[in-house]
Each structure stands twice: as C-alpha cells, then as structure tokens.
Enzyme design. Structure first.
Site, PDB file in Angstrom:
ATOM      1  N   TRP A 186       0.838  -1.200   0.000  1.00 40.20           N
ATOM      2  CA  TRP A 186       0.000   0.000   0.000  1.00 40.20           C
ATOM      3  C   TRP A 186       0.865   1.240   0.000  1.00 40.20           C
ATOM      4  CZ3 TRP A 186      -3.201  -0.105   5.248  1.00 40.20           C
ATOM      5  CH2 TRP A 186      -2.367  -0.414   6.317  1.00 40.20           C
ATOM      6  N   ASN A 187       0.246   2.355  -0.397  1.00 40.02           N
ATOM      7  CA  ASN A 187       0.968   3.608  -0.582  1.00 40.02           C
ATOM      8  C   ASN A 187       0.260   4.738   0.156  1.00 40.02           C
ATOM      9  OD1 ASN A 187       2.842   2.570  -2.626  1.00 40.02           O
ATOM     10  ND2 ASN A 187       1.042   2.461  -3.920  1.00 40.02           N
ATOM     11  N   HIS A 189     -10.954  15.153 -12.431  1.00 39.56           N
ATOM     12  CA  HIS A 189     -11.496  15.523 -11.124  1.00 39.56           C
ATOM     13  C   HIS A 189     -12.833  16.232 -11.243  1.00 39.56           C
ATOM     14  CE1 HIS A 189      -9.497  19.418 -12.038  1.00 39.56           C
ATOM     15  NE2 HIS A 189     -10.469  19.921 -11.296  1.00 39.56           N
ATOM     16  N   ASP A 249     -15.482  19.186  -9.741  1.00 34.14           N
ATOM     17  CA  ASP A 249     -15.581  20.499  -9.095  1.00 34.14           C
ATOM     18  C   ASP A 249     -16.938  20.603  -8.410  1.00 34.14           C
ATOM     19  OD1 ASP A 249     -13.163  21.149 -10.311  1.00 34.14           O
ATOM     20  OD2 ASP A 249     -14.011  22.702 -11.611  1.00 34.14           O
ATOM     21  N   HIS A 292     -16.397  25.164  -4.627  1.00 32.26           N
ATOM     22  CA  HIS A 292     -15.064  25.475  -5.147  1.00 32.26           C
ATOM     23  C   HIS A 292     -14.943  26.964  -5.470  1.00 32.26           C
ATOM     24  CE1 HIS A 292     -11.324  25.187  -7.253  1.00 32.26           C
ATOM     25  NE2 HIS A 292     -11.822  25.207  -8.458  1.00 32.26           N
ATOM     26  N   HIS A 313     -16.665  28.480 -13.919  1.00 35.06           N
ATOM     27  CA  HIS A 313     -16.632  28.373 -12.458  1.00 35.06           C
ATOM     28  C   HIS A 313     -17.616  29.374 -11.844  1.00 35.06           C
ATOM     29  CE1 HIS A 313     -12.814  26.347 -13.421  1.00 35.06           C
ATOM     30  NE2 HIS A 313     -12.899  25.788 -12.242  1.00 35.06           N
TER      31      HIS A 313
END
Ligand code: MN
Length: 262
Positions: free
Chosen positions: A65-66, A77, A79, A83, A212
């Site tokens: 695992w990391n 991704h 928004d 945001h 946005h």
C-alpha cells in the site's frame, strides 16, 4: 426461474452481452499528471506524490500500500459548487453533501475537436449549442454538457497546458453560453478534456472564469481532464461521476465512466 424483468435487469443483460459498453472517461493519475498553474501571487495546488508504506517487505510482509498526497483538483477531477466563491452559500455544495443522484446523469457531447485543433482558444457560444440542439434535440435538464476537444490526446505537460507568455491557450465556454446552459437548460454541469472547466484565457473574460463563476454560482458541477469523449455519441450515454466523500471538500479526483449503447 421466473425473475421479474426490470430496467435494471435489462441493463445487466445489455452489459453482459456487450450491447451496452462501459467507457473509461478518466486519465491515468500519477506523479506526471499535469495540474493547473496559477499566477505567482496565488498558492499553487500540488500534483500527486506517492510513497510506499510497504510492499511485501519488512514494513508489511504480506501487503502492499501507498500514501498519496495531492490537491483536490488533480487529474480527472470533480468540481463542487463550493469550489468558487459564487457557490459558497449554496446548500449541499460540498463533495460530502451533494445529493448522490447528481452523480449519475445523461451526457450531451458537443464535438469541437476540429475547431480546437485549428484555434486553441476556441470558445463555445450559445449559438454553437443551439446549432447542436438543431441536430440532436434539446438538452434535457440534469444533463452533463461535455465538450469534446480531443485535448486528452495531447501527450506531455507542455502540450496539455499549452501556455506561453500570455498564459494558457485551451478551449472553453463563452460567459453567455455558460449562463444559457446553467439557467435555460438546467444542466448538471460541464465536463471538459482540458485541465479545468474554463478556457485557458478565461481569466480575462467578463466575468472571469465563467464556467466556475456562473456554473458554481448556480449550484452546478464540473468535470475536468476527461478522456475518451470521442467514444461517446452526441446523446444516449449515461455518465457516472461520484467524487470522494471528502468532508467539506471542494472537489476530488475520481473515476468517471460512461454507459454507452452500441
Ligand atoms: Mn477543478
């Protein structure tokens, strides 16, 4: 065996037979994933760093695992309305409070790949959308408006961000178009292949960053750095885009998939 046929049992059969395909709209997420760069006076969002906790070794003999560190707006991704300052007073505006029904929605795909290849600062207008509707029908409320630019096919950070001394050059939306989509078509939000939902030069628009400012002010969502939009029909696909349930999150990397009829 007398199972009731439902729309979901039909979907399962269509998926099994391959008549409905699952298309991955997500870019690989790694240390080389490019993130947006802001002018020097603003804080920068870090890209992904990854460090190993253990890999079948002394730190953990049977497990791998990391640890990952990254900004919320890294790679493919989501928004959330919070945001942007225009969306900060809206209800259910964070990744953990947006109603989950908004994470599944039909896709309207507008192909501007040729225009964006010829003119990197291509801006989608209300008139472009109306022309698209003339061929494909009216955008239904609750639809994702996805802008296919083929930008995801660009390889390497420099080609993807495409910046010069004037700043980045990449396609996006005219403020009037965003207003139209948010208020007259009641879209779920806009999704793009570029690093953010706004055009590279949108800092100089009125208002700045309309995808946005206006979208999030209207409680709408965003998807950035999508891929494989060339595998979607103009209408008929369903997008599943569910962000991590980060408490008070402004966005999140996510796996975006589409169900596509053949
Ligand atoms: Mn973002």
């Amino acid at each position: 065996m007398n199972q009731k046929v439902t729309v979901l049992s039909l979907l399962v059969e269509e998926l099994r037979s391959g008549r409905v395909k699952v298309v991955d709209l997500t870019q690989p997420l790694g240390p080389d994933t490019p993130v947006i760069e802001l002018p020097d006076m603003f804080a920068q969002s870090p890209g992904l760093t990854i460090s190993q906790i253990s890999k079948y070794d002394d730190n953990g003999p049977a497990w791998y695992w990391n640890t990952i560190t990254l900004g919320e707006h890294t790679g493919t991704h989501f928004d959330a309305p919070v945001h942007w300052i225009t969306g900060r007073e809206r209800s259910s505006n964070t990744t953990d409070t947006i109603p989950v029904g908004q994470f599944v929605g039909p896709a309207c795909v507008i192909d501007v790949s040729e225009e964006a290849a010829q003119f990197n600062d291509f801006i989608l207008t209300r008139e472009h959308v109306l022309a698209w509707e003339g061929e494909n029908g009216k955008i239904q409320p609750g639809s994702w408006l996805l802008l296919r630019s083929d930008w995801s096919k660009r390889t390497g950070r420099d080609a993807f961000l495409n910046a010069d001394e004037e700043g980045p050059h990449s396609p996006g939306f005219h403020p009037d178009c965003v207003r139209f989509l948010a208020h007259e078509r009641d879209v779920l939000g806009v999704g793009v292949e570029t690093v953010g939902t706004d055009a590279g030069q949108a800092g100089g628009f009125d208002p700045p960053f309309p995808a946005h400012n206006i979208m999030h002010g209207a409680g709408k969502l965003g998807l950035a750095s999508l891929a494989n939009l060339d595998q979607l029909p103009p209408t008929g696909a369903v997008v599943i885009a569910a962000p991590l349930k980060i408490v008070n999150g402004s966005g999140s990397p996510l796996r975006v998939i589409a169900l596509v009829p053949s």
